[in-house]
Scaffold this motif. Structure first.
Motif, PDB file in Angstrom:
ATOM      1  N   ASN A   1       0.825  -1.216   0.000  1.00 29.24           N
ATOM      2  CA  ASN A   1       0.000   0.000   0.000  1.00 29.24           C
ATOM      3  C   ASN A   1       0.856   1.263   0.000  1.00 29.24           C
ATOM      4  O   ASN A   1       0.323   2.376  -0.049  1.00 29.24           O
ATOM      5  N   TYR A   2       2.158   1.086   0.074  1.00 32.02           N
ATOM      6  CA  TYR A   2       3.094   2.215   0.128  1.00 32.02           C
ATOM      7  C   TYR A   2       4.026   2.133  -1.073  1.00 32.02           C
ATOM      8  O   TYR A   2       4.323   1.047  -1.560  1.00 32.02           O
ATOM      9  N   ASN A   3       4.526   3.272  -1.503  1.00 31.79           N
ATOM     10  CA  ASN A   3       5.427   3.287  -2.658  1.00 31.79           C
ATOM     11  C   ASN A   3       6.570   4.247  -2.396  1.00 31.79           C
ATOM     12  O   ASN A   3       6.528   5.056  -1.462  1.00 31.79           O
ATOM     13  N   ASP A   4       7.594   4.170  -3.238  1.00 36.43           N
ATOM     14  CA  ASP A   4       8.780   5.027  -3.107  1.00 36.43           C
ATOM     15  C   ASP A   4       9.324   4.987  -1.682  1.00 36.43           C
ATOM     16  O   ASP A   4       9.620   6.030  -1.076  1.00 36.43           O
ATOM     17  N   LEU A   5       9.475   3.781  -1.145  1.00 35.01           N
ATOM     18  CA  LEU A   5       9.922   3.641   0.248  1.00 35.01           C
ATOM     19  C   LEU A   5      11.284   4.292   0.473  1.00 35.01           C
ATOM     20  O   LEU A   5      11.542   4.861   1.537  1.00 35.01           O
ATOM     21  N   GLU A   6      12.152   4.209  -0.542  1.00 33.61           N
ATOM     22  CA  GLU A   6      13.500   4.762  -0.390  1.00 33.61           C
ATOM     23  C   GLU A   6      13.503   6.285  -0.301  1.00 33.61           C
ATOM     24  O   GLU A   6      14.486   6.895   0.133  1.00 33.61           O
ATOM     25  N   LYS A   7      12.381   6.921  -0.677  1.00 36.56           N
ATOM     26  CA  LYS A   7      12.277   8.382  -0.613  1.00 36.56           C
ATOM     27  C   LYS A   7      11.645   8.855   0.694  1.00 36.56           C
ATOM     28  O   LYS A   7      11.604  10.054   0.969  1.00 36.56           O
ATOM     29  N   MET A   8      11.143   7.909   1.500  1.00 40.29           N
ATOM     30  CA  MET A   8      10.505   8.270   2.771  1.00 40.29           C
ATOM     31  C   MET A   8      11.553   8.681   3.801  1.00 40.29           C
ATOM     32  O   MET A   8      12.683   8.190   3.799  1.00 40.29           O
ATOM     33  N   SER A   9      11.159   9.554   4.713  1.00 41.02           N
ATOM     34  CA  SER A   9      12.002   9.840   5.866  1.00 41.02           C
ATOM     35  C   SER A   9      12.016   8.619   6.773  1.00 41.02           C
ATOM     36  O   SER A   9      11.112   7.771   6.714  1.00 41.02           O
TER      37      SER A   9
ATOM     38  N   PHE B   1       4.365  -4.389   3.929  1.00 40.40           N
ATOM     39  CA  PHE B   1       4.926  -3.050   3.740  1.00 40.40           C
ATOM     40  C   PHE B   1       5.925  -3.058   2.589  1.00 40.40           C
ATOM     41  O   PHE B   1       5.921  -2.187   1.720  1.00 40.40           O
ATOM     42  N   ILE B   2       6.793  -4.059   2.560  1.00 35.93           N
ATOM     43  CA  ILE B   2       7.632  -4.328   1.393  1.00 35.93           C
ATOM     44  C   ILE B   2       6.968  -5.476   0.651  1.00 35.93           C
ATOM     45  O   ILE B   2       6.758  -6.551   1.224  1.00 35.93           O
TER      46      ILE B   2
END
Length: 277
Positions: free
Chosen positions: A13-21, A187-188
């Motif tokens: 349900n989440y994307n661009d995890l590497e861009k998250m704080s 999450f991943i």
């Protein structure tokens, strides 16, 4: 065969995890984790049925086997290994088996989970029989090593249960008593060591804890049969005796030194007091 959707492989349900704080990553994982106990709650009737069957088998001298691959196999071995020190039972009462053998506890073993014959062969090494019960653990519910092991168990009249995280999986359709924990996408994407693994761990805790309570391995809320293998556990045992018998720390330590187990110490003390009276 009813329709089967592999939710455990659906996109996060989440994307661009590497861009998250970092804060957002941790908060998001925590939000997902909060849904796990609710998924387990929905499966409580299924879990209860499994515990009843486990207790039935153990009371008759049978054994509980967990069989799985990867994370699922490791979780089964963890739960099995904690039963003897926690409840004072024989190490052969609850047995964990993992695809790839002991090496796979620490390291991935290539193609081990895809072997359709080895699961049953691994069970045969323990002289598996109709007095036992086997619980197959596989987040996907499709792991060949596990599914085929349970199929052979069913063919040979051995009771089976399963723990998986997809509805109507091949594993659920094979097991006599399936447990389904529908935790949703990870999450991943596909990382079933996360929510699926957490859900499986919660249920394994429930199965052995509830079973051991039913078997009389707990007194009140205390682990009176635990093996006191370190200072912390000896101190815990002494405190149990002090609370139960209203005695001093010195008396408690002496009783533990003599009897090596809280339950035996309590029984000895009470029998002596009754004899005096």
């Amino acid at each position: 065969m009813s329709s089967f959707i592999k939710i455990t492989e659906q996109a996060s349900n989440y994307n661009d995890l590497e861009k998250m704080s970092l804060e957002t990553v941790l908060t998001s994982i925590n939000q997902e984790d909060k849904t796990v106990p609710l998924a387990v709650e929905k499966a409580l009737p299924q879990i209860e049925e499994v515990v009843k069957k486990v207790v039935e088998r153990l009371k008759k001298g049978g054994r509980l086997f967990y069989i799985g691959a990867g994370t699922s196999g490791r979780l089964g071995i963890l739960d099995a290994s904690e039963c003897p020190p926690t409840f004072g039972v024989d190490s052969n009462m609850v047995i964990g088996i993992i695809a790839g053998g002991d090496t796979a506890i620490r390291n991935a073993v290539e193609n081990a989970e895809d072997n359709t014959e080895q699961g049953w062969l691994d069970l045969l090494e323990y002289q598996i029989g109709v007095s036992d019960i086997v619980i197959g653990i596989a987040a996907s519910g499709t792991t060949p090593y596990v599914v085929n092991a349970l199929k052979k168990c069913v063919e040979n009249g051995i009771q089976t249960a399963s723990i998986s995280c997809n509805p109507n999986s091949p594993l659920s359709q094979t097991a006599n008593f399936p447990i389904e924990l529908i935790v949703g996408p990870e999450f991943i994407t596909g990382s079933s060591r996360m929510k699926a693994g957490t859900a499986q761990k919660l249920v394994l805790n429930m199965i052995t804890t509830a079973s051991m309570i039913q078997l009389g391995r707990i007194k009140g809320n205390r682990m009176v049969d635990m093996k006191m293998t370190n200072t912390k556990l000896i101190q815990r045992g002494a405190q149990m005796l002090m609370d139960e018998l209203q005695i001093s720390i010195e008396e408690a330590n002496n009783l533990l030194l003599e009897h090596k187990q809280v339950r035996k110490a309590i029984e000895h003390y009470k029998n002596n007091n009754n004899a005096k009276n």
